[in-house]
Design a protein around this motif. Structure first.
Motif, PDB file in Angstrom:
ATOM      1  N   GLU A 104       1.347  -2.301 -14.887  1.00 45.84           N
ATOM      2  CA  GLU A 104       1.838  -3.320 -13.949  1.00 45.84           C
ATOM      3  C   GLU A 104       3.187  -2.939 -13.358  1.00 45.84           C
ATOM      4  O   GLU A 104       3.647  -3.553 -12.389  1.00 45.84           O
ATOM      5  N   VAL A 105       3.864  -1.959 -13.957  1.00 42.77           N
ATOM      6  CA  VAL A 105       5.186  -1.544 -13.468  1.00 42.77           C
ATOM      7  C   VAL A 105       4.996  -0.518 -12.349  1.00 42.77           C
ATOM      8  O   VAL A 105       4.292   0.469 -12.524  1.00 42.77           O
ATOM      9  N   ASN A 106       5.624  -0.764 -11.205  1.00 44.61           N
ATOM     10  CA  ASN A 106       5.566   0.222 -10.119  1.00 44.61           C
ATOM     11  C   ASN A 106       6.776   1.154 -10.186  1.00 44.61           C
ATOM     12  O   ASN A 106       6.649   2.313 -10.539  1.00 44.61           O
ATOM     13  N   VAL A 107       7.957   0.614  -9.851  1.00 47.87           N
ATOM     14  CA  VAL A 107       9.168   1.446  -9.804  1.00 47.87           C
ATOM     15  C   VAL A 107      10.128   1.010 -10.898  1.00 47.87           C
ATOM     16  O   VAL A 107      10.379  -0.178 -11.065  1.00 47.87           O
ATOM     17  N   VAL A 108      10.658   1.980 -11.632  1.00 48.00           N
ATOM     18  CA  VAL A 108      11.749   1.685 -12.574  1.00 48.00           C
ATOM     19  C   VAL A 108      13.025   2.226 -11.948  1.00 48.00           C
ATOM     20  O   VAL A 108      13.151   3.431 -11.702  1.00 48.00           O
ATOM     21  N   LEU A 109      13.965   1.323 -11.680  1.00 43.79           N
ATOM     22  CA  LEU A 109      15.244   1.760 -11.117  1.00 43.79           C
ATOM     23  C   LEU A 109      16.135   2.230 -12.247  1.00 43.79           C
ATOM     24  O   LEU A 109      16.259   1.539 -13.262  1.00 43.79           O
ATOM     25  N   SER A 110      16.749   3.367 -12.062  1.00 41.06           N
ATOM     26  CA  SER A 110      17.698   3.802 -13.073  1.00 41.06           C
ATOM     27  C   SER A 110      19.062   3.925 -12.408  1.00 41.06           C
ATOM     28  O   SER A 110      19.179   4.489 -11.321  1.00 41.06           O
ATOM     29  N   GLY A 111      20.070   3.356 -13.063  1.00 37.89           N
ATOM     30  CA  GLY A 111      21.433   3.437 -12.542  1.00 37.89           C
ATOM     31  C   GLY A 111      22.090   4.677 -13.119  1.00 37.89           C
ATOM     32  O   GLY A 111      22.810   4.585 -14.092  1.00 37.89           O
ATOM     33  N   MET A 112      21.824   5.831 -12.509  1.00 41.00           N
ATOM     34  CA  MET A 112      22.263   7.091 -13.120  1.00 41.00           C
ATOM     35  C   MET A 112      23.718   7.401 -12.748  1.00 41.00           C
ATOM     36  O   MET A 112      24.104   7.312 -11.595  1.00 41.00           O
ATOM     37  N   SER A 159      -0.305  -9.879 -10.613  1.00 37.20           N
ATOM     38  CA  SER A 159      -1.577 -10.583 -10.340  1.00 37.20           C
ATOM     39  C   SER A 159      -1.619 -11.096  -8.896  1.00 37.20           C
ATOM     40  O   SER A 159      -2.681 -11.350  -8.350  1.00 37.20           O
ATOM     41  N   LYS A 160      -0.439 -11.259  -8.297  1.00 37.22           N
ATOM     42  CA  LYS A 160      -0.369 -11.721  -6.891  1.00 37.22           C
ATOM     43  C   LYS A 160      -0.319 -10.529  -5.938  1.00 37.22           C
ATOM     44  O   LYS A 160       0.047 -10.683  -4.768  1.00 37.22           O
ATOM     45  N   ASN A 161      -0.553  -9.346  -6.473  1.00 39.05           N
ATOM     46  CA  ASN A 161      -0.561  -8.117  -5.672  1.00 39.05           C
ATOM     47  C   ASN A 161       0.803  -7.823  -5.046  1.00 39.05           C
ATOM     48  O   ASN A 161       0.902  -7.273  -3.945  1.00 39.05           O
ATOM     49  N   MET A 162       1.870  -8.253  -5.728  1.00 41.90           N
ATOM     50  CA  MET A 162       3.220  -7.917  -5.267  1.00 41.90           C
ATOM     51  C   MET A 162       3.639  -6.583  -5.887  1.00 41.90           C
ATOM     52  O   MET A 162       3.248  -6.272  -7.017  1.00 41.90           O
ATOM     53  N   GLY A 163       4.429  -5.809  -5.152  1.00 46.95           N
ATOM     54  CA  GLY A 163       5.032  -4.621  -5.735  1.00 46.95           C
ATOM     55  C   GLY A 163       5.997  -5.060  -6.828  1.00 46.95           C
ATOM     56  O   GLY A 163       6.585  -6.143  -6.748  1.00 46.95           O
ATOM     57  N   THR A 164       6.138  -4.239  -7.871  1.00 45.62           N
ATOM     58  CA  THR A 164       7.031  -4.633  -8.970  1.00 45.62           C
ATOM     59  C   THR A 164       8.105  -3.573  -9.204  1.00 45.62           C
ATOM     60  O   THR A 164       7.804  -2.388  -9.316  1.00 45.62           O
ATOM     61  N   ILE A 165       9.336  -4.050  -9.247  1.00 42.45           N
ATOM     62  CA  ILE A 165      10.485  -3.162  -9.476  1.00 42.45           C
ATOM     63  C   ILE A 165      11.195  -3.629 -10.739  1.00 42.45           C
ATOM     64  O   ILE A 165      11.437  -4.830 -10.902  1.00 42.45           O
ATOM     65  N   GLY A 171       0.802  -1.226   0.000  1.00 41.38           N
ATOM     66  CA  GLY A 171       0.000   0.000   0.000  1.00 41.38           C
ATOM     67  C   GLY A 171       0.834   1.276   0.000  1.00 41.38           C
ATOM     68  O   GLY A 171       0.290   2.379  -0.024  1.00 41.38           O
ATOM     69  N   LYS A 172       2.167   1.149   0.013  1.00 44.65           N
ATOM     70  CA  LYS A 172       3.023   2.347   0.023  1.00 44.65           C
ATOM     71  C   LYS A 172       2.944   3.045  -1.325  1.00 44.65           C
ATOM     72  O   LYS A 172       2.797   2.388  -2.366  1.00 44.65           O
ATOM     73  N   LYS A 173       3.108   4.365  -1.305  1.00 43.21           N
ATOM     74  CA  LYS A 173       3.144   5.114  -2.561  1.00 43.21           C
ATOM     75  C   LYS A 173       4.610   5.287  -2.933  1.00 43.21           C
ATOM     76  O   LYS A 173       5.378   5.924  -2.195  1.00 43.21           O
ATOM     77  N   VAL A 174       4.996   4.692  -4.053  1.00 48.06           N
ATOM     78  CA  VAL A 174       6.401   4.765  -4.448  1.00 48.06           C
ATOM     79  C   VAL A 174       6.552   5.600  -5.712  1.00 48.06           C
ATOM     80  O   VAL A 174       5.691   5.566  -6.600  1.00 48.06           O
ATOM     81  N   SER A 175       7.661   6.320  -5.792  1.00 52.21           N
ATOM     82  CA  SER A 175       7.907   7.120  -6.992  1.00 52.21           C
ATOM     83  C   SER A 175       8.180   6.171  -8.154  1.00 52.21           C
ATOM     84  O   SER A 175       8.842   5.144  -7.979  1.00 52.21           O
ATOM     85  N   ILE A 176       7.695   6.527  -9.341  1.00 57.08           N
ATOM     86  CA  ILE A 176       7.884   5.612 -10.475  1.00 57.08           C
ATOM     87  C   ILE A 176       9.357   5.523 -10.866  1.00 57.08           C
ATOM     88  O   ILE A 176       9.784   4.551 -11.474  1.00 57.08           O
TER      89      ILE A 176
END
Ligand SMILES: NC(=O)c1ccc[n+]([C@@H]2O[C@H](COP(=O)([O-])OP(=O)(O)OC[C@H]3O[C@@H](n4cnc5c(N)ncnc54)[C@H](OP(=O)(O)O)[C@@H]3O)[C@@H](O)[C@H]2O)c1
Length: 389
Positions: free
Chosen positions: A252-260, A202-208, A10-15
């Motif tokens: 379906e994508v929550n957070v996209v990690l970028s290696g900046m 579909s399993k309600n998991m957060g996705t990174i 339920g956390k709000k994460v930055s995309i």
């Protein structure tokens, strides 16, 4: 900055998440982080709404088995109120775990390095057939449950580098809060891929998502034929922007990690994350991405389908992974990225380095590939200091 709900937490994460594996370095030495610049970049990202920061035990080290400098850097850089503004994620070095006590040893060590009492999101790092089985035998779930119970970690997840069937097996084996997979417009069907993303969602998991730009492979030295396709778009966008928007287009994508690695990357990626809504690409834009994908795929060097018939190698070489690496090297021409993968394969005793040219694999190969020749080529590229083709 846009935010999405992180699965069952339920956390709000930055995309946009800040990946701390490719921070700017000094003297070309990965273990010497340019701390002043990296801190400035991290603070800029957080000041502009990024609230997910990802690191791991080996990042910015000289090998995958030794601890790197990324966690220690973050422990310092997140002082003065920054720690409270972010969800901090790090990972257990799965391949270093020999006995039960190691699980607590590494977690406690990581809490010290990060100068924090609790890690918000804790992942088992790089799960694959090789790392998963030993961890299960060491009651890793019991360890995760107790670490959540005593609040050393907030939520448990895992990052993954193997095939889809193992991914679904792992997802189904525990009440994970989230998972982290490699995904970009070139890797829709490799590793867990898009199907894995959909399954976790579909399993309600957060996705990174990790490696959204294929570690820079989709942005550095973009071949002129590929650039010509991008140039036909109605809206002018950099290759990085196309790749990031491709991911954020998917709900379906929550957070996209970028290696900046540079301040310009942070500024550009933060800006894109301000309006990259789900389902915002047009059909024409999606078709253009498909065209780029096909143009990259045409550059494949070895016609390996990764059917796996050549396995198992008596010397432990993971032949499909090595041939895939050679293809990546030819397609993306990114020596840094490929060399890092090769050093990981070597650390796991899977690399071409262990080939003694017995030829057993060639007798079994369904595509009649001269595997020994290609494994030799791989050794020549990554064990001698040569330049990309
Ligand atoms: N759990 C795991 O097994 C695992 C594995 C890999 C990554 N990760 C995590 O995921 C994060 C992201 O993966 P990654 O670092 O491979 O990410 P990536 O975003 O695919 O690649 C990072 C590279 O992309 C280039 N880049 C980034 N933004 C750019 C921009 N706006 N314009 C042009 N180039 C840009 C830079 O390359 P140049 O510097 O060459 O220009 C940078 O080094 C990592 O930092 C790490 O936290 C985890």
């Amino acid at each position: 900055m846009l935010y999405r709900t992180f699965g069952k937490t339920g956390k709000k994460v930055s995309i946009l998440g800040f990946g701390c594996m490719r921070l700017p370095i000094l003297e070309g030495n990965p273990s010497k982080i340019n701390e002043a610049l990296a801190t400035e970049m991290l603070h800029y990202a957080i000041d502009n709404g990024v609230n997910y920061v990802d690191t791991a035990y080996p990042y910015h080290g000289l090998s995958f088995t030794e601890g790197g400098k990324s966690e220690t850097f973050l422990g310092n850089a997140l002082k003065n109120g920054y720690r409270e503004q972010v969800h901090l994620a790090t990972k257990l070095p799965s391949w270093n775990i020999q006995k039960k006590e190691d699980l607590n040893y590494y977690l406690d060590e990581q809490l010290k390095r990060l100068q924090t009492d609790s890690i918000d999101f804790y992942l088992l790092h790089g799960l694959s057939k090789t790392t998963w089985e030993p961890l299960k035998k060491l009651d890793v779930f019991e360890f995760l449950d107790s670490a959540i119970e005593d609040e050393r970690i907030g939520y448990a997840g895992f990052s993954f580098h193997d095939e889809l069937d193992l991914f679904t097996e792992i997802v189904d084996s525990y009440n994970w809060s989230f998972s982290q997979i490699q995904l970009n417009y070139m890797d829709q069907e490799s590793q867990a891929g898009k199907a894995g993303l959909d399954y976790a969602y579909s399993k309600n998991m957060g996705t990174i998502i990790m490696e959204p730009l294929r570690g820079g492979g989709l942005t550095d030295n973009v071949p002129s034929d590929i650039q010509a396709i991008w140039d036909r778009a109605e809206v002018e966008r950099s290759p990085a922007e196309w790749a990031l928007r491709f991911l954020w287009d998917q709900p379906e994508v929550n957070v996209v990690l970028s290696g900046m690695t540079a301040m310009e990357h942070v500024i550009e990626n933060v800006k894109i994350a301000e309006d990259a809504h789900a389902n915002s690409l047009t059909d024409e834009e999606r078709d253009l991405i498909q065209e780029v994908r096909e143009a990259y795929n045409a550059k494949v060097h070895v016609d390996c389908t990764a059917c796996g018939y050549c396995m198992s190698c008596p010397n432990g070489v993971d032949i499909p992974k090595n041939l895939n690496l050679l293809n990546e090297f030819y397609i993306y021409q990114n020596m840094g990225m490929s060399a890092q993968t090769y050093s990981f394969l070597t650390a796991m005793n899977f690399s071409a380095s262990f080939c003694n040219e017995c030829g057993e694999c060639e007798e079994k190969c369904t595509q009649i590939i001269p595997i020994r020749k290609y494994l030799k080529e791989i050794r020549e590229i990554f064990e001698k200091d040569t330049t990309p083709p």
